[in-house]
Design a protein around this motif. Sequence first.
Motif, short mmCIF file in Angstrom:
data_model
loop_
_atom_site.label_atom_id
_atom_site.label_comp_id
_atom_site.label_asym_id
_atom_site.label_seq_id
_atom_site.Cartn_x
_atom_site.Cartn_y
_atom_site.Cartn_z
N GLU A 171 18.76 -2.74 12.35
CA GLU A 171 17.93 -1.56 12.53
C GLU A 171 17.43 -1.45 13.98
O GLU A 171 17.42 -2.43 14.72
CB GLU A 171 16.75 -1.60 11.56
CG GLU A 171 17.19 -1.54 10.11
CD GLU A 171 16.04 -1.65 9.13
OE1 GLU A 171 14.90 -1.88 9.59
OE2 GLU A 171 16.27 -1.51 7.92
N THR A 172 17.02 -0.24 14.36
CA THR A 172 16.48 0.02 15.69
C THR A 172 15.26 0.92 15.57
O THR A 172 14.95 1.43 14.50
CB THR A 172 17.52 0.72 16.59
OG1 THR A 172 17.88 1.98 16.01
CG2 THR A 172 18.77 -0.14 16.76
N ALA A 174 11.15 2.36 16.04
CA ALA A 174 9.77 1.94 15.80
C ALA A 174 9.62 1.06 14.58
O ALA A 174 8.69 0.24 14.51
CB ALA A 174 8.88 3.18 15.66
N ARG A 175 10.52 1.16 13.63
CA ARG A 175 10.37 0.39 12.39
C ARG A 175 10.59 -1.10 12.58
O ARG A 175 10.30 -1.89 11.67
CB ARG A 175 11.32 0.93 11.33
CG ARG A 175 12.78 0.75 11.63
CD ARG A 175 13.66 1.45 10.61
NE ARG A 175 13.44 0.95 9.27
CZ ARG A 175 14.01 1.48 8.19
NH1 ARG A 175 14.80 2.53 8.30
NH2 ARG A 175 13.78 0.97 7.00
N ILE A 176 11.11 -1.53 13.74
CA ILE A 176 11.37 -2.96 13.92
C ILE A 176 10.21 -3.69 14.59
O ILE A 176 10.30 -4.88 14.85
CB ILE A 176 12.67 -3.22 14.71
CG1 ILE A 176 12.50 -2.82 16.19
CG2 ILE A 176 13.85 -2.50 14.06
CD1 ILE A 176 13.65 -3.27 17.07
N ALA A 180 5.01 -3.14 12.00
CA ALA A 180 5.74 -2.32 11.03
C ALA A 180 6.47 -3.21 10.03
O ALA A 180 6.49 -2.92 8.82
CB ALA A 180 6.74 -1.42 11.76
N ARG A 181 7.05 -4.30 10.49
CA ARG A 181 7.71 -5.24 9.58
C ARG A 181 6.70 -5.90 8.65
O ARG A 181 6.94 -6.08 7.46
CB ARG A 181 8.44 -6.31 10.38
CG ARG A 181 9.61 -5.82 11.22
CD ARG A 181 10.69 -5.18 10.37
NE ARG A 181 11.98 -5.26 11.05
CZ ARG A 181 13.08 -4.66 10.61
NH1 ARG A 181 13.03 -3.94 9.50
NH2 ARG A 181 14.21 -4.77 11.27
N TYR A 183 3.90 -4.84 7.56
CA TYR A 183 3.39 -3.92 6.55
C TYR A 183 4.52 -3.28 5.74
O TYR A 183 4.24 -2.53 4.80
CB TYR A 183 2.55 -2.83 7.22
CG TYR A 183 1.14 -3.28 7.54
CD1 TYR A 183 0.07 -2.84 6.78
CD2 TYR A 183 0.90 -4.15 8.58
CE1 TYR A 183 -1.22 -3.25 7.06
CE2 TYR A 183 -0.39 -4.58 8.89
CZ TYR A 183 -1.45 -4.12 8.11
OH TYR A 183 -2.73 -4.55 8.40
N GLY A 184 5.76 -3.58 6.09
CA GLY A 184 6.90 -3.04 5.37
C GLY A 184 7.56 -4.09 4.51
O GLY A 184 7.00 -4.56 3.52
N CYS A 202 9.80 -13.53 8.18
CA CYS A 202 8.64 -12.70 7.85
C CYS A 202 7.33 -13.44 8.09
O CYS A 202 6.31 -12.82 8.44
CB CYS A 202 8.71 -12.23 6.40
SG CYS A 202 9.47 -10.58 6.20
N ASP A 241 15.46 -3.48 22.67
CA ASP A 241 15.97 -2.82 21.47
C ASP A 241 17.35 -2.22 21.72
O ASP A 241 17.55 -1.44 22.64
CB ASP A 241 14.99 -1.72 21.04
CG ASP A 241 15.34 -1.11 19.70
OD1 ASP A 241 16.19 -1.67 18.98
OD2 ASP A 241 14.74 -0.06 19.36
N THR A 267 15.24 -7.12 16.67
CA THR A 267 14.68 -7.10 15.32
C THR A 267 13.99 -8.41 14.96
O THR A 267 13.19 -8.45 14.03
CB THR A 267 15.77 -6.81 14.27
OG1 THR A 267 16.76 -7.84 14.32
CG2 THR A 267 16.42 -5.46 14.50
#
Length: 390
Positions: A171-172, A174-176, A180-181, A183-184, A202, A241, A267
């Motif tokens: 993945e690339t 803002a989610r990485i 974000a990780r 809370y995801g 994690c 990234d 990531t």
Amino acid sequence: MTIDRLWGRAVKQRGGMRWAVAAACCASGALAAEPVPNPARVPDRQVAMNRVMAVAESAGLAGEIVLADGDGPILNRARGAADRERGRAHRVGDRWLWASVTKQVLAVLVMQQVEAGTLALDGTIRRYLPDWPGAAGDRITVRQLLQHQSGLPNPNETTANADEVPAFYLETGARIGDRARAYGICAGTGKPAGAGFSYNNCDYLVLAAILERASGKSFAALVAERIARPLGLRTLRMARDGVPWGGAAAIGYTAGGRRYPAINVATYGAAGGLTGSARDLADFDRALVAGTLLSAESRAVLWRGDPKLGYQALGVWSFPAPLAGCTGPVTLIERRGDVAGTQVRNVIAPALGRLVAVFTNDDSVDFGEIWQGKGLSHALLSAAFCPPSG
């Protein structure tokens, strides 16, 4: 107790490729909080480096090795190919993936917050992240995250592509980011907290989110502010990234000389996303030993290996090792890393005042296990830390 449990090593194997490696260690007897007395006169630095390189050459090891004492010159040498297809050689000073040595750096930053009184090792996730959506936030502690006993979901178990790369590492955007990780995916359903050692990136992504809340700054900003700039580490930064090999100079290879499958090194974030030179890693180690980054009391906590956890400490493993040429076990502080075909071995012998860091871009290299008294790591460290035997 099985060897796997004793060593506390969890490796996700997919087609012979290691997606994450926990440094592990084992030896008989208890380990004191402080290093054991110097078991031998440390060999001359230059002689030791020559012996280390002879071991590397005999093993066909491609990469860079750095050796340093508490003061004096840092010695580093490179050999072999950084890019086999183009015939580009490794060069001293090139950028490397620090891989899970990143976890060692994060553990130091966490202990700085403990010293400041804004974090407690036995404080829970919920104490520092009250809005964290995970169900076990009231049970998982900072210490359990540092020692991989959280039971959080494992990114290595996300759906793999045709190259057997877990989706998490492709993945690339803002989610990485670490928060974000945290809370995801890292807040999902996992295993019971405290159920035992289970290596998991994690753990350190959630730690980074906790650290950010406690300090008001991101992991990357803290690395720059508290480590890179004060120590003059000009190459230390996070992988970019979407940039191949995270911006490192070496291309990673796996079994059969194949290029490691494409992944987005960024990531890994605070669990394995730092990059920098081998020399900068040596300077980080020297500052840690010298007390520049942590007090002696905090360092003792950081390096207290627990025999019941395979001598796992906080972000590193600390254990007595039988090395050839030394008259007794040598206490080693070890951190391993393995990302995108790059392997790292960062080892400090505090009582000897010496450190060695080894980088290779060959994922198929078998370093062996030091406690067995044989193998590549044992030979390299014996050459670095002990007088010639016999």
